[in-house]
Design an enzyme around this catalytic site. Structure first.
Site, PDB file in Angstrom:
ATOM      1  N   ASN A 109      21.747   2.588   1.168  1.00  0.00           N
ATOM      2  CA  ASN A 109      21.705   4.050   1.132  1.00  0.00           C
ATOM      3  C   ASN A 109      21.057   4.588  -0.150  1.00  0.00           C
ATOM      4  OD1 ASN A 109      22.959   3.789   3.542  1.00  0.00           O
ATOM      5  ND2 ASN A 109      24.988   4.451   2.840  1.00  0.00           N
ATOM      6  N   THR A 154     -10.751  44.046   6.703  1.00  0.00           N
ATOM      7  CA  THR A 154      -9.330  44.186   7.012  1.00  0.00           C
ATOM      8  C   THR A 154      -9.312  44.408   8.523  1.00  0.00           C
ATOM      9  OG1 THR A 154      -9.378  46.571   6.683  1.00  0.00           O
ATOM     10  CG2 THR A 154      -8.757  45.247   4.777  1.00  0.00           C
ATOM     11  N   HIS A 155      -8.305  43.886   9.185  1.00  0.00           N
ATOM     12  CA  HIS A 155      -8.229  43.976  10.652  1.00  0.00           C
ATOM     13  C   HIS A 155      -9.458  43.367  11.331  1.00  0.00           C
ATOM     14  CE1 HIS A 155      -5.086  47.029   9.813  1.00  0.00           C
ATOM     15  NE2 HIS A 155      -5.941  47.441   8.890  1.00  0.00           N
ATOM     16  N   SER A 276     -22.376  17.960  21.926  1.00  0.00           N
ATOM     17  CA  SER A 276     -21.784  17.994  23.258  1.00  0.00           C
ATOM     18  C   SER A 276     -22.476  16.955  24.125  1.00  0.00           C
ATOM     19  CB  SER A 276     -21.974  19.387  23.856  1.00  0.00           C
ATOM     20  OG  SER A 276     -21.897  19.321  25.270  1.00  0.00           O
ATOM     21  N   ASN A 284     -20.690  21.651  17.186  1.00  0.00           N
ATOM     22  CA  ASN A 284     -19.346  22.233  17.228  1.00  0.00           C
ATOM     23  C   ASN A 284     -18.569  21.996  15.931  1.00  0.00           C
ATOM     24  OD1 ASN A 284     -19.657  23.174  19.876  1.00  0.00           O
ATOM     25  ND2 ASN A 284     -19.128  21.164  20.714  1.00  0.00           N
ATOM     26  N   GLU A 289     -11.659  22.870  13.635  1.00  0.00           N
ATOM     27  CA  GLU A 289     -10.705  23.074  14.733  1.00  0.00           C
ATOM     28  C   GLU A 289      -9.546  22.071  14.661  1.00  0.00           C
ATOM     29  OE1 GLU A 289     -13.353  24.667  18.410  1.00  0.00           O
ATOM     30  OE2 GLU A 289     -13.903  22.720  17.631  1.00  0.00           O
ATOM     31  N   TYR A 316      25.885   9.618   3.892  1.00  0.00           N
ATOM     32  CA  TYR A 316      24.768   9.067   4.677  1.00  0.00           C
ATOM     33  C   TYR A 316      25.117   9.013   6.167  1.00  0.00           C
ATOM     34  CZ  TYR A 316      21.212   5.971   6.551  1.00  0.00           C
ATOM     35  OH  TYR A 316      20.203   5.452   7.304  1.00  0.00           O
ATOM     36  N   GLN A 321      17.499   8.255   8.816  1.00  0.00           N
ATOM     37  CA  GLN A 321      16.395   7.296   8.875  1.00  0.00           C
ATOM     38  C   GLN A 321      15.135   7.967   9.420  1.00  0.00           C
ATOM     39  OE1 GLN A 321      16.958   3.145  10.177  1.00  0.00           O
ATOM     40  NE2 GLN A 321      15.775   3.724  11.985  1.00  0.00           N
TER      41      GLN A 321
HETATM   42  N1  ARG Z   1      16.463   2.080   7.444  1.00  0.00           N
HETATM   43  C1  ARG Z   1      17.643   2.830   7.107  1.00  0.00           C
HETATM   44  C2  ARG Z   1      17.257   4.251   6.616  1.00  0.00           C
HETATM   45  O1  ARG Z   1      16.142   4.463   6.294  1.00  0.00           O
HETATM   46  C3  ARG Z   1      18.398   2.075   6.126  1.00  0.00           C
HETATM   47  C4  ARG Z   1      19.735   2.593   5.799  1.00  0.00           C
HETATM   48  C5  ARG Z   1      20.752   1.846   6.483  1.00  0.00           C
HETATM   49  N2  ARG Z   1      22.015   2.204   6.012  1.00  0.00           N
HETATM   50  C6  ARG Z   1      23.062   2.152   6.804  1.00  0.00           C
HETATM   51  N3  ARG Z   1      24.169   2.533   6.320  1.00  0.00           N
HETATM   52  N4  ARG Z   1      22.926   1.754   8.046  1.00  0.00           N
HETATM   53  O2  ARG Z   1      18.063   5.155   6.592  1.00  0.00           O
END
Ligand code: ARG
Length: 456
Positions: A109, A154-155, A276, A284, A289, A316, A321
Site C-alpha cells: 500500500n 466575440t460571439h 482523402s 484535412n 480534430e 486502502y 488500483q
Molecule cells: N496493484 C495494487 C494497487 O495498485 C497493489 C496493492 C495491493 N494491496 C492490497 N492490499 N491488495 O493498488
C-alpha cells in the site's frame, strides 16, 4: 513465490487472477518501484533492521533487474499480479532469501503510492517542458506577426481588429497558467507515503527522512491512514490536464475553422494534415480534430478517478488500483497532444493577406468612430447611437465605413471629419489600442518580452 499464500487453503481462481491483475498497466512503474525498494533497503540497513549484506544483495539484484528490463532480456509475466510482486519475485530468484526481507516495515500500500508518485512527478515535469516548448513556438510565431492584422471576435462575429501575434499570445498565457498549476501541484505529488506500511505505520525503528531525501520527495506524509489512501494528487493532476486539453481544444477549433476556404487564415502543413481516399483535393486537419476529440479521454479519466474515490472508507481499498489507468490515460494523452500542437504550430503557414482582406467593410472600426466623437465632447452613449445609425446607413447603401469621404461622413454628423477618417483603417484601429495588454504592436512587444522572460 506468492506474496500472501500462508493463510489460504485453495488456489485463487484463474478468472480472479486475470480479473485482478494490474501488471499490464502498472509495469511502467518498474523504475520507480526499483528506486523505492533500493532506498528502503538502504534505510533498513542503516537502522540495523536489515543486515548490510542483505541490503547490498537487494541493491545489486534490483540494479541487475533494471538492466535486464532495459535490455529486454527479462520481460514481465503478463499473468503476474502486479509490477511490485513481479520484481520481488524476480529478485528472489536472483538473490534468494535477502529478497524476502526487503518487504520488512513496508506494505504494497505504501509501496504503490511511493512508486506512482515518483513516476507521476517525473511525467509532470516532462509535461511542463512540453508546454514550454509549445509556448516558445508561440512566441517565435508571434514575434513575426505583431503587425499582422486580423479580426478579433466575440460571439464569432467580427468585433475589433487584433494582431495575429496578440491572438497567438493569448494561448501563451493559458499555457502559462497550466504550467504554474502543474508546478504548484508537484510538491503535493512529492509527498512520501513510504513508511506508512499497510495503514498504521510500523513498529520498526525506520527513518523516513532518509528515504525521503534519497528519493527526492519534498516531505513525508503526516498520517499513515491518509498516506495509503490519498489519491488527491491523481485527481488534481487530471483536473489540471483537463484544463490543458480544454485550452488545446479551443486552439484546435480555431485552426480547423481558419484552415477552411471560408476563412483561409492558415494553411496547415502537409506534415500534419491527411488526404482523402476519394477526394483528391482534400487536406484535412486531422491532428487538430484528434486533439479536440481526445479531450474526452482526459475528462473521462478525471470523472473516472473522482468516481473511483467517492465513498471509499479509510484506508486502502482495491478500487484504488484503478487509479493508474486514469492517471496514465491522462498523462499520455495530454503529453502527446501538447507535442503535436507544437508541431502543428511550427508547420503553420499563416495568411496575413486573407486575414486583412476579411476585415474590409466589416465595421470592426466602428468603435473608433464613437471614440472620436467622445474625444470631441459627445457623451459615449450618444456617440454610440450616432455611429449605430451611420453603420445602418452604410449597410443600406452598400458602403464600407473606411471608404466614406469626409463629405459623406460630415453629412451623417457634423463632428465627423478628416480626423475621424484617418482613424478608420483597420491597422490604425489595431495600433490605437496601446493600453497595457492591448493589441497595438508596441503593447504586444512588451507582452512578448514578458512572455520570453518567463521561458528563460
Ligand atoms: N496493484 C495494487 C494497487 O495498485 C497493489 C496493492 C495491493 N494491496 C492490497 N492490499 N491488495 O493498488
Amino acid at each position: 513465490m506468492s506474496l500472501w499464500g500462508g493463510v489460504f487453503e485453495k488456489e485463487t481462481d484463474e478468472a480472479v487472477k486475470a480479473f485482478s491483475s494490474s501488471i499490464n498497466v502498472d509495469s511502467r512503474l518498474w523504475a520507480a518501484d526499483i528506486r523505492g525498494s533500493i532506498a528502503h533497503a538502504k534505510m533498513l540497513a542503516k537502522q540495523n533492521i536489515l543486515k548490510p549484506e542483505d541490503a547490498a544483495a537487494i541493491e545489486r539484484g534490483l540494479l541487475e533487474i533494471a538492466e535486464e528490463i532495459k535490455a529486454g532480456t527479462w520481460t514481465f509475466d503478463p499473468k503476474a499480479e502486479d509490477v511490485h510482486g513481479e520484481i520481488e519475485d524476480r529478485l528472489f530468484k536472483k538473490v534468494g532469501d535477502a529478497a524476502k526481507r526487503m518487504h520488512t516495515a513496508r506494505s504494497r500500500n505504501d509501496q504503490v503510492g511511493t512508486s506512482t508518485r515518483l513516476f507521476a512527478a517525473g511525467e509532470i515535469s516532462a509535461l511542463c517542458a512540453d508546454l514550454k516548448q509549445l509556448q516558445a513556438e508561440l512566441t517565435t510565431q508571434a514575434a513575426q506577426h505583431t503587425a499582422t492584422v486580423m479580426p478579433g471576435m466575440t460571439h464569432l462575429q467580427h468585433a475589433q481588429p487584433v494582431s495575429l501575434a496578440h491572438h497567438l499570445l493569448a494561448y501563451f498565457w493559458m499555457f502559462q497558467r497550466d504550467v504554474e498549476r502543474l508546478e504548484q501541484l508537484l510538491p503535493r505529488v512529492l509527498s512520501m507515503p513510504l513508511g506508512s506500511a499497510a495503514l498504521a505505520g510500523t513498529g520498526f525503528p525506520i527513518d523516513r527522512e532518509q528515504t525521503k531525501n534519497e528519493l527526492g520527495f519534498a516531505k513525508v506524509t503526516e498520517n499513515s491512514l491518509d498516506a495509503v489512501s490519498d489519491r488527491d494528487y491523481v485527481i488534481e493532476f487530471l483536473s489540471d490536464a483537463s484544463m490543458i486539453m480544454m485550452h488545446l481544444s479551443r486552439f484546435c477549433e480555431e485552426l480547423i475553422l481558419w484552415s477552411t476556404p471560408e476563412f483561409g487564415f492558415v494553411q496547415l502543413g502537409d506534415e500534419v494534415t491527411t488526404g482523402s481516399s476519394i477526394m483528391p483535393q482534400k487536406k484535412n486537419p486531422d491532428v487538430a480534430e484528434l486533439i479536440r476529440g481526445r479531450v474526452g479521454r482526459v475528462y473521462g479519466a478525471l470523472m473516472g478517478a473522482l468516481t473511483m474515490m467517492k465513498g471509499l472508507p479509510l484506508s486502502y481499498n482495491r478500487d484504488m488500483q484503478e487509479d493508474k489507468i486514469h492517471l496514465f490515460e491522462g498523462l499520455d494523452t495530454v503529453r502527446s497532444c501538447t507535442r503535436l500542437m507544437t508541431l502543428m504550430i511550427a508547420k503553420a503557414d499563416w495568411k496575413p493577406a486573407a486575414m486583412e482582406a476579411s476585415l474590409s467593410g466589416d465595421f470592426s472600426n466602428a468603435t473608433d468612430v464613437a471614440d472620436d466623437l467622445v474625444e470631441k465632447g459627445l457623451p459615449f452613449r450618444e456617440a454610440h447611437e450616432v455611429v449605430g445609425l451611420l453603420v445602418k446607413w452604410c449597410i443600406k447603401n452598400g458602403r464600407k465605413l473606411e471608404e466614406l469621404s469626409v463629405t459623406e461622413l460630415k453629412a451623417q454628423h457634423p463632428l465627423l471629419d478628416e480626423k475621424t477618417r484617418a482613424k478608420l483603417p483597420h491597422k490604425t484601429v489595431m495600433g490605437a489600442r496601446r493600453s497595457a495588454g492591448g493589441t497595438a504592436p508596441e503593447a504586444v512587444l512588451t507582452q512578448l518580452s514578458q512572455a520570453k522572460k518567463l521561458l528563460r
